[in-house]
Design a protein around this motif. Structure first.
Motif, PDB file in Angstrom:
ATOM      1  N   ALA A 115       0.824  -1.221   0.000  1.00  9.52           N
ATOM      2  CA  ALA A 115       0.000   0.000   0.000  1.00  9.52           C
ATOM      3  C   ALA A 115       0.853   1.263   0.000  1.00  9.52           C
ATOM      4  N   LEU A 116       2.135   1.128   0.391  1.00  9.67           N
ATOM      5  CA  LEU A 116       2.995   2.310   0.495  1.00  9.67           C
ATOM      6  C   LEU A 116       3.730   2.644  -0.802  1.00  9.67           C
ATOM      7  N   MET A 117       3.629   1.763  -1.816  1.00 10.53           N
ATOM      8  CA  MET A 117       4.406   1.957  -3.055  1.00 10.53           C
ATOM      9  C   MET A 117       4.178   3.358  -3.626  1.00 10.53           C
ATOM     10  N   GLY A 118       5.281   4.083  -3.863  1.00  5.94           N
ATOM     11  CA  GLY A 118       5.198   5.409  -4.474  1.00  5.94           C
ATOM     12  C   GLY A 118       4.854   6.529  -3.516  1.00  5.94           C
ATOM     13  N   LYS A 119       4.529   6.183  -2.272  1.00  4.43           N
ATOM     14  CA  LYS A 119       4.131   7.219  -1.304  1.00  4.43           C
ATOM     15  C   LYS A 119       5.353   7.960  -0.753  1.00  4.43           C
ATOM     16  N   THR A 120       5.124   9.193  -0.378  1.00  5.77           N
ATOM     17  CA  THR A 120       6.127   9.951   0.368  1.00  5.77           C
ATOM     18  C   THR A 120       5.896   9.690   1.852  1.00  5.77           C
ATOM     19  N   VAL A 121       6.946   9.211   2.517  1.00  3.20           N
ATOM     20  CA  VAL A 121       6.797   8.810   3.921  1.00  3.20           C
ATOM     21  C   VAL A 121       7.869   9.453   4.788  1.00  3.20           C
ATOM     22  N   ALA A 122       7.541   9.655   6.045  1.00  2.00           N
ATOM     23  CA  ALA A 122       8.518  10.065   7.053  1.00  2.00           C
ATOM     24  C   ALA A 122       8.893   8.842   7.873  1.00  2.00           C
ATOM     25  N   MET A 123      10.145   8.823   8.356  1.00  2.49           N
ATOM     26  CA  MET A 123      10.653   7.635   9.052  1.00  2.49           C
ATOM     27  C   MET A 123      11.485   8.040  10.257  1.00  2.49           C
ATOM     28  N   ALA A 153      10.694  15.851   6.642  1.00  2.00           N
ATOM     29  CA  ALA A 153      11.933  15.230   7.128  1.00  2.00           C
ATOM     30  C   ALA A 153      12.063  15.270   8.644  1.00  2.00           C
ATOM     31  N   SER A 154      11.484  16.289   9.270  1.00  2.25           N
ATOM     32  CA  SER A 154      11.637  16.474  10.722  1.00  2.25           C
ATOM     33  C   SER A 154      10.319  16.236  11.443  1.00  2.25           C
ATOM     34  N   CYS A 155       9.639  15.168  11.066  1.00  2.00           N
ATOM     35  CA  CYS A 155       8.323  14.843  11.620  1.00  2.00           C
ATOM     36  C   CYS A 155       8.371  14.333  13.045  1.00  2.00           C
ATOM     37  N   PHE A 156       9.501  13.797  13.465  1.00  2.82           N
ATOM     38  CA  PHE A 156       9.530  13.069  14.729  1.00  2.82           C
ATOM     39  C   PHE A 156      10.259  13.804  15.841  1.00  2.82           C
ATOM     40  N   VAL A 157      11.568  13.982  15.697  1.00  5.30           N
ATOM     41  CA  VAL A 157      12.381  14.381  16.849  1.00  5.30           C
ATOM     42  C   VAL A 157      11.912  15.703  17.448  1.00  5.30           C
ATOM     43  N   ASN A 158      11.948  16.793  16.663  1.00  3.18           N
ATOM     44  CA  ASN A 158      11.555  18.082  17.243  1.00  3.18           C
ATOM     45  C   ASN A 158      10.066  18.173  17.579  1.00  3.18           C
TER      46      ASN A 158
END
Lengths: 378, 378
Positions: A115-123, A153-158
């Motif tokens: 389901a994630l193919m081609g999606k833009t994801v944060a990790m 890109a900065s979805c998690f830490v900050n």
């Protein structure tokens, strides 16, 4: 390498001899298992929390460049006194980069992965300073349509760290916050959250320019630790807000102790009787960063009801549990382009990230300088 | 004054001008209300916790004697930098002395009060450096027959503090303890408790002589902070005991941080993988004293899962609640002549307590020197 079967990965190595070596390794991309995907990483920030692993305890004033333009190598020496703390990672070449975002280019056989193919994801999960990252589908956060990898890109830490501070305040029974290095990317996010949620926030900055940045985004309490009136200004702000919890990104020097001293002074301004042991209101500073690498020093002029401790995002998320952590994450996605928008001063390739001129800037951990690595930058 | 209607009381005063004045005031003894008794105080220890109120932040190297033999006065100057912390007590003449013991010579009309007539009791509540103390009957602990006031003078602070440390260890999920200034009166008590209860205890001392004192009473783990091998010795003791909680009476200097550093090193000796943030085992130091008045200094070389904080007996007793606090108190009475026996190097009158030669000794807060005041010493 455009098929993603192999790619460059940034590596940090500290040798038993006391030498740090940062280089780029060409590594095969692990084939995704059923529940995994391969992401072409297009954006990964250099957070202060990454620098600890990237440069370790090395003295970057001794940094030297070698290698070639395509395969640069940076070396620097680690002071002998600091080697004890490095014992656990000696002679082990380590990938770096806590979080990042990119596009899914290959998937495992499970429905969730496909389901994630081609999606833009944060990790999140480390080893993001790399062209390709194989990762579990469940560790990917699908970004809303129209969001670029740089924006995600900065979805998690900050975002989660600043939300975690407000959440910690609520759970530990405080009603307002103090934050240091407050004009940082994270500090600006925290201001936006506190303004939105109605939480009084005392911002401590280290220059009039930084104070200006925060006032422009609506911060009400901003005090400058380089001002001669700092202690009085801080005490007054603490009287007005009633803040008894601080999050400190500086770590070294006298600041943490000064905050506790001013908290105690603020509490005693309304105290009715003298207590030789000071107030019995609990005052807490959590150190979550180390922008100042010097020792922490305080004179205990704040009674006996106080604490200083380390604070880290991952143990905090574990403590609050999956359901509550998920709520924080959902808020980040919903407010990614507003509350949690990050700004970068430089976007560099992996090779550029190893140029001494760039290292000199980002290793300073200066407020206002924020680097983004695009490992697939042309 | 032998009718107890009035008596001498030691007073400590810090003036706005920055001068400390210690003197003896002749004060009327408050008449006991129905539930109160009047105690002729015959023994009250000078604990480190009393010195904070007695001499405050004054520099006792500047101490001068004046007044008469019967009404001595001691003055000393308080450094300007320390006056901020004294703000709450300025120009207020304060009685001193946390705990003591004596004989009940007059009582209120209630049955509970009358039952105490003639009894030897231990007390806590301040103002014990006085010939007479009016106090609630319920704040008196009746000592078993055959117990002298001197034997019962230190029933509260040291016994309950050392029991409180072991209790804190259990409640916060640690399995062994570290204690500093470990050859102190309190430290010896703690050793006796830990030996009896089977709790591993790492004793940190500041000389080979102090190590010897503890070995003689059966201490198994004793490390000397003045030894060049201190850090290694401490780490080894922490590996053997698994101690992750320390109680520190020293407060100033680098010791608290060194303890955390060695705890982290001990934990990492058995760790399987490198974590850039250090171990996720919580390491805690509680500072409960300030034998070293210098600032506390540490270099944070122990990961992110740590805490340093103040620890104080009274908030602790409040936290555990009346029923559990009473259990601790009962144990103290039951073991008063064994586990909780105190030893004094000097017994002085109120006038003698104000002699510069004595102040020079007890204000040093030296391990092994322990003063007892007998306000009714002939």
């Amino acid at each position: 390498m455009s098929d993603g079967k192999a790619g460059l990965q940034l590596r940090s190595l500290i040798k038993k001899s006391g030498e740090l070596e940062i280089s780029l390794a060409n590594v095969p991309t692990p084939e995704p298992s059923a529940d995994e995907v391969v992401v072409r990483v297009e954006a990964s920030p250099i957070n202060p929390s990454d620098l600890g692993l990237l440069v370790g305890a090395a003295d970057m004033a001794t940094a030297k460049a070698s290698g070639t333009k395509d395969a640069p190598i940076v070396t620097a020496s680690v002071p002998e006194a600091a080697m004890r703390a490095m014992a656990g990672r000696l002679d082990e070449s380590m990938p770096v980069g806590n979080e990042g975002a990119g596009v899914v280019i290959r998937t495992g056989s499970s429905e969730a992965a496909k389901a994630l193919m081609g999606k833009t994801v944060a990790m999140i999960g480390g080893a993001m300073y790399a062209q390709y990252r194989t990762i579990r589908a469940s560790d990917c956060l699908v970004l809303p349509d129209g969001t670029t990898p740089a924006e995600g890109a900065s979805c998690f830490v900050n975002p989660l760290t600043s939300l975690g501070m407000v959440e910690t305040m609520r759970r530990e029974g405080h009603k307002a916050l103090v934050h240091t290095a407050a004009a940082s990317n994270l500090g600006q996010m925290l201001n936006k959250i506190c303004l939105k949620d109605g939480v009084p926030l005392v911002n401590i900055v280290r220059s009039p320019e930084q104070a200006q940045i925060l006032r422009k985004i609506g911060a009400k309490y901003v005090v400058d630790s380089t001002s001669p009136a700092f202690m009085d200004d801080l005490t007054n702000a603490l009287v007005e807000t009633g803040a008894t919890l601080a999050f400190d990104a500086i770590g070294g020097g006298k600041l943490a102790g000064q905050i506790l001293t001013c908290m105690e002074a603020a509490i005693n301004k309304t105290a009715k009787a003298y207590s030789r042991y000071g107030s019995n209101v609990h005052k807490q500073v959590y150190i979550y960063g180390g922008l100042d690498l010097r020792p922490t020093e305080f004179n205990r002029a704040f009674g006996m009801t106080w604490g200083i401790g380390g604070w880290l995002l991952f143990p905090f998320l574990q403590k609050i549990g999956m359901a509550d952590a998920l709520k924080l994450r959902q808020r980040v996605v919903a407010e990614l382009k507003t509350t949690f928008a990050s700004h970068y001063t430089q976007v560099v390739s992996l090779q550029e990230a190893l140029q001494l001129s760039h290292i000199a800037v980002y290793a300073k951990r200066a407020t206002g300088e924020k680097y983004l690595i695009n490992p697939n930058k042309a």
